[in-house]
Design a protein around this motif. Structure first.
Motif: not given
Length: 327
Positions: A12, A15-16, A19
């Protein structure tokens, strides 16, 4: 292996970061130096080992023929020998000559295109001088050919082409035909400047003079018959010739059965069982009829029976043609 597996929290977080732009995933491209070599698709590969081995026999035979011809014409000892063989592009080859040079352009039927023989100017003048009774002493200064000298060059060209045609019979039967005599290299065109030529240089020498002639054969011209000029073809040709001679010699010594058939008739088995001494068997032929001569039970000849020096004999009167009447 377990230490290399990311936990859910780590996935997580990764992915953060992607982004938000905090992590740049684009890999830096590394340029790899690649050696690029130019390749001419129109270039002819003529350097394959053994591809034109049959030409060696042609050259050797030509040397012997041309040496004999020159010595006979000029009534003096003249040496002819091969001094070099190479493959060069036509553009590079023709630039090596000056004006005047004796260029003999000729055909090699049934091949398509033209070949070339180049006489160096000093050699032309020396040979012409010998034709008119001179000793062939080289000229101090090269000049243009006169009309008479061009005619004499034409005569020399016909002689060299005759010997070359005979020499080629050793590899492949061709007919040489003179097409043009030229003296200026800029007016000589055989193939494209980038096309390959097979160049053979022959040295002609006497006690008084020496010079070279250059035989030029375009690769594209020889392409249709290159299989006949290879070393593998020569081996097969020699093997077939040797094997054929052995078979012919073996057949000549082979003994076969030859039977002269005086006649024949048909009887039943019962009649044959009833035969007795002094019985007469009637044949289908008379004393004036031809008899059949069989070789290994195959009818081959017709003949007339008779007697020669006390022995019975048959005179051949005709050959039986088994194909006669067919078609």
């Amino acid at each position: 292996m377990a230490d290399q597996i990311l936990s859910q929290e780590e996935i997580d977080a990764l992915l953060s970061a992607m982004d938000s732009g905090e992590l740049d995933v684009a890999e830096e491209s590394q340029e790899v130096a690649v050696e690029v070599r130019p390749y001419d698709l129109t270039a002819q590969n003529i350097m394959q080992r053994g591809q034109f081995d049959a030409l060696e026999e042609v050259y050797d035979k030509f040397v012997n023929l041309y040496q004999a011809s020159l010595s006979n014409i000029f009534q003096r000892a003249i040496s002819v020998k091969i001094i070099s063989q190479e493959t060069v592009k036509f553009g590079e080859f023709i630039k090596a000559f000056s004006n005047p040079t004796g260029f003999v352009i000729f055909g090699m039927e049934p091949l398509i295109g033209s070949a070339l023989i180049a006489f160096e100017p000093n050699l032309v003048f020396s040979l012409i001088d010998c034709m008119f009774g001179g000793d062939g002493k080289p000229m101090e200064k090269i000049r243009e050919f006169t009309m008479i000298e061009r005619r004499m060059l034409n005569k020399m060209a016909l002689g060299v082409l005759k010997d070359l045609e005979t020499a080629w019979d050793a590899a492949y039967s061709l007919r040489m035909s003179l097409r043009k005599i030229e003296t200026k290299p800029e007016f000589v065109y055989l193939v494209n400047p980038s096309d390959q030529l097979i160049i053979v240089v022959f040295a002609i020498s006497t006690e008084s003079f020496s010079g070279n002639i250059h035989l030029c054969l375009p690769y594209l011209m020889l392409e249709p018959i290159k299989e006949h000029l290879s070393s593998s073809y020569l081996r097969e040709k020699d093997r077939a010739s040797s094997f054929g001679d052995e078979i012919r010699n073996l057949l000549r010594r082979t003994e076969v059965n030859l039977v002269a058939e005086l006649g024949k008739t048909v009887y039943s088995v019962q009649d044959i069982l009833n035969f007795e001494v002094d019985d007469i068997i009637r044949l289908n032929t008379g004393p004036q009829n031809n008899v059949t001569v069989n070789i290994e039970r195959v009818p081959k000849y017709l003949g007339m029976p008779g007697v020669v020096k006390g022995s019975k004999a048959v005179q051949i009167t005709d050959v039986i043609d088994h194909d006669r009447g067919k078609g």
